[in-house]
Design a protein around this motif. Structure first.
Motif, PDB file in Angstrom:
ATOM      1  N   ASN A 126       0.827  -1.317   0.016  1.00  0.00           N
ATOM      2  CA  ASN A 126       0.009   0.091  -0.127  1.00  0.00           C
ATOM      3  C   ASN A 126       1.052   1.362   0.091  1.00  0.00           C
ATOM      4  N   MET A 127       1.919   1.111  -0.548  1.00  0.00           N
ATOM      5  CA  MET A 127       3.004   2.353  -0.659  1.00  0.00           C
ATOM      6  C   MET A 127       3.265   2.636  -2.356  1.00  0.00           C
ATOM      7  N   LEU A 128       3.052   3.789  -2.579  1.00  0.00           N
ATOM      8  CA  LEU A 128       3.245   4.179  -3.818  1.00  0.00           C
ATOM      9  C   LEU A 128       4.836   4.542  -3.997  1.00  0.00           C
ATOM     10  N   LEU A 129       5.378   3.999  -5.039  1.00  0.00           N
ATOM     11  CA  LEU A 129       6.825   4.203  -5.177  1.00  0.00           C
ATOM     12  C   LEU A 129       7.314   5.020  -6.563  1.00  0.00           C
ATOM     13  N   LEU A 130       7.839   6.247  -6.226  1.00  0.00           N
ATOM     14  CA  LEU A 130       7.934   7.234  -7.387  1.00  0.00           C
ATOM     15  C   LEU A 130       9.485   7.645  -7.630  1.00  0.00           C
ATOM     16  N   ARG A 131       9.801   8.018  -8.867  1.00  0.00           N
ATOM     17  CA  ARG A 131      10.985   8.776  -9.004  1.00  0.00           C
ATOM     18  C   ARG A 131      10.574  10.229  -9.377  1.00  0.00           C
ATOM     19  N   TYR A 132      10.945  11.166  -8.372  1.00  0.00           N
ATOM     20  CA  TYR A 132      10.780  12.476  -8.682  1.00  0.00           C
ATOM     21  C   TYR A 132      12.006  13.401  -8.759  1.00  0.00           C
ATOM     22  N   GLU A 133      12.337  13.925  -9.745  1.00  0.00           N
ATOM     23  CA  GLU A 133      13.640  14.750  -9.976  1.00  0.00           C
ATOM     24  C   GLU A 133      14.931  14.123  -9.249  1.00  0.00           C
ATOM     25  N   ASN A 134      15.000  12.596  -9.788  1.00  0.00           N
ATOM     26  CA  ASN A 134      16.324  12.038  -9.392  1.00  0.00           C
ATOM     27  C   ASN A 134      16.355  11.591  -7.819  1.00  0.00           C
ATOM     28  N   ARG A 135      15.157  11.660  -7.360  1.00  0.00           N
ATOM     29  CA  ARG A 135      14.866  11.145  -5.831  1.00  0.00           C
ATOM     30  C   ARG A 135      13.788  10.347  -5.661  1.00  0.00           C
ATOM     31  N   ALA A 136      13.873   9.372  -5.131  1.00  0.00           N
ATOM     32  CA  ALA A 136      13.003   8.281  -4.604  1.00  0.00           C
ATOM     33  C   ALA A 136      11.932   9.028  -3.562  1.00  0.00           C
ATOM     34  N   LEU A 137      10.727   8.791  -3.974  1.00  0.00           N
ATOM     35  CA  LEU A 137       9.518   8.863  -2.802  1.00  0.00           C
ATOM     36  C   LEU A 137       8.786   7.652  -2.733  1.00  0.00           C
ATOM     37  N   GLU A 138       8.393   7.550  -1.113  1.00  0.00           N
ATOM     38  CA  GLU A 138       7.597   6.529  -0.953  1.00  0.00           C
ATOM     39  C   GLU A 138       6.575   7.407  -0.273  1.00  0.00           C
ATOM     40  N   LEU A 139       5.232   6.875  -1.065  1.00  0.00           N
ATOM     41  CA  LEU A 139       4.045   7.684  -0.186  1.00  0.00           C
ATOM     42  C   LEU A 139       3.006   6.512   0.085  1.00  0.00           C
ATOM     43  N   PRO A 140       2.420   6.665   1.464  1.00  0.00           N
ATOM     44  CA  PRO A 140       1.444   5.647   1.934  1.00  0.00           C
ATOM     45  C   PRO A 140       0.076   6.220   1.015  1.00  0.00           C
ATOM     46  N   MET A 141      -0.576   5.266   0.638  1.00  0.00           N
ATOM     47  CA  MET A 141      -1.482   5.590  -0.223  1.00  0.00           C
ATOM     48  C   MET A 141      -2.951   6.227   0.450  1.00  0.00           C
ATOM     49  N   ASP A 142      -2.851   6.159   1.514  1.00  0.00           N
ATOM     50  CA  ASP A 142      -3.836   7.166   2.303  1.00  0.00           C
ATOM     51  C   ASP A 142      -3.426   8.564   2.538  1.00  0.00           C
ATOM     52  N   THR A 143      -2.326   8.967   1.818  1.00  0.00           N
ATOM     53  CA  THR A 143      -2.302  10.310   1.667  1.00  0.00           C
ATOM     54  C   THR A 143      -2.254  10.844   0.128  1.00  0.00           C
ATOM     55  N   VAL A 144      -2.594   9.867  -0.755  1.00  0.00           N
ATOM     56  CA  VAL A 144      -2.779  10.168  -2.136  1.00  0.00           C
ATOM     57  C   VAL A 144      -4.152  10.259  -2.349  1.00  0.00           C
ATOM     58  N   ALA A 145      -4.537  11.838  -2.880  1.00  0.00           N
ATOM     59  CA  ALA A 145      -5.701  11.925  -3.442  1.00  0.00           C
ATOM     60  C   ALA A 145      -6.194  11.190  -4.772  1.00  0.00           C
ATOM     61  N   SER A 146      -4.923  11.208  -5.724  1.00  0.00           N
ATOM     62  CA  SER A 146      -5.501  10.645  -7.040  1.00  0.00           C
ATOM     63  C   SER A 146      -4.070  10.305  -7.738  1.00  0.00           C
ATOM     64  N   VAL A 147      -4.014   9.300  -8.780  1.00  0.00           N
ATOM     65  CA  VAL A 147      -2.826   9.056  -9.568  1.00  0.00           C
ATOM     66  C   VAL A 147      -3.385   8.762 -10.761  1.00  0.00           C
ATOM     67  N   ARG A 148      -2.925   9.618 -11.719  1.00  0.00           N
ATOM     68  CA  ARG A 148      -3.545   9.404 -13.129  1.00  0.00           C
ATOM     69  C   ARG A 148      -2.135   9.092 -14.142  1.00  0.00           C
ATOM     70  N   LEU A 149      -2.443   8.375 -15.113  1.00  0.00           N
ATOM     71  CA  LEU A 149      -1.338   8.438 -16.155  1.00  0.00           C
ATOM     72  C   LEU A 149      -1.157   9.722 -16.795  1.00  0.00           C
ATOM     73  N   ALA A 150       0.037  10.322 -16.918  1.00  0.00           N
ATOM     74  CA  ALA A 150       0.109  11.684 -17.340  1.00  0.00           C
ATOM     75  C   ALA A 150       0.270  11.573 -18.940  1.00  0.00           C
ATOM     76  N   VAL A 151      -0.389  12.699 -19.443  1.00  0.00           N
ATOM     77  CA  VAL A 151      -0.572  12.687 -20.975  1.00  0.00           C
ATOM     78  C   VAL A 151       0.654  13.858 -21.344  1.00  0.00           C
ATOM     79  N   ILE A 152       1.430  13.415 -22.129  1.00  0.00           N
ATOM     80  CA  ILE A 152       2.663  14.306 -22.608  1.00  0.00           C
ATOM     81  C   ILE A 152       2.626  14.261 -23.972  1.00  0.00           C
ATOM     82  N   PHE A 153       2.379  15.658 -24.413  1.00  0.00           N
ATOM     83  CA  PHE A 153       2.243  15.948 -26.129  1.00  0.00           C
ATOM     84  C   PHE A 153       3.612  16.426 -26.464  1.00  0.00           C
TER      85      PHE A 153
END
Length: 153
Positions: A126-153
């Motif tokens: 139940n932890m979301l694992l991310l790479r943001y600006e060359n650093r690792a982030l671990e976020l408990p899902m109860d702190t996350v309002a939403s996660v959507r696929l990013a659309v990059i044009f």
């Protein structure tokens, strides 16, 4: 981000209907919007769901909902494609999109971040694992309002 009882019931009713049509249920939302309730069912398939797919699911599900009448309040039924910016909710969603960019919204700022785009690197316990600006982030899902696929044009 668990399903409500109504959302779970509709998911279970809709999934066999959708599979018979050649699509699958991506997500179900039942929300109050103003004075009205809206039941949204998102569908998908390889190559993307079409308007015809949405129409077929709408007709089949509407008939089943009318026959069983499991929702005690009036509502509008909407069927649509999951879309390019689909919301990720279940563990299988997250695991299926590892390595993709996602738009993340948090309930409250963490490390100065509240809304940001990052690379999805994993999901575990139940932890979301991310790479943001060359650093690792671990976020408990109860702190996350939403996660959507990013659309990059």
């Amino acid at each position: 981000m668990a399903y409500s009882k109504i959302e779970q019931l509709v998911f279970e009713m809709a999934e066999p209907l959708a599979l018979a049509i050649g699509v699958f249920i991506w997500d179900v939302e039942f929300q109050k919007e103003g004075k009205n309730h809206v039941l949204r069912v998102y569908i998908d398939k390889e190559g993307g769901a079409s308007i015809d797919d949405c129409e077929k699911v709408s007709i089949a599900l509407s008939e089943k909902l009318d026959a069983q009448d499991p929702i005690p309040t009036a509502y509008s039924l909407e069927i649509s494609s999951a879309g390019l910016d689909r919301r990720l909710k279940r563990e299988s969603d997250f695991l299926g999109y590892i390595g993709h960019l996602v738009d993340v919204k948090l309930y409250a700022p963490t490390d100065g971040l509240k809304e940001f785009t990052a690379e999805l690197s994993g999901f575990s316990n139940n932890m979301l694992l991310l790479r943001y600006e060359n650093r690792a982030l671990e976020l408990p899902m109860d702190t996350v309002a939403s996660v959507r696929l990013a659309v990059i044009f």
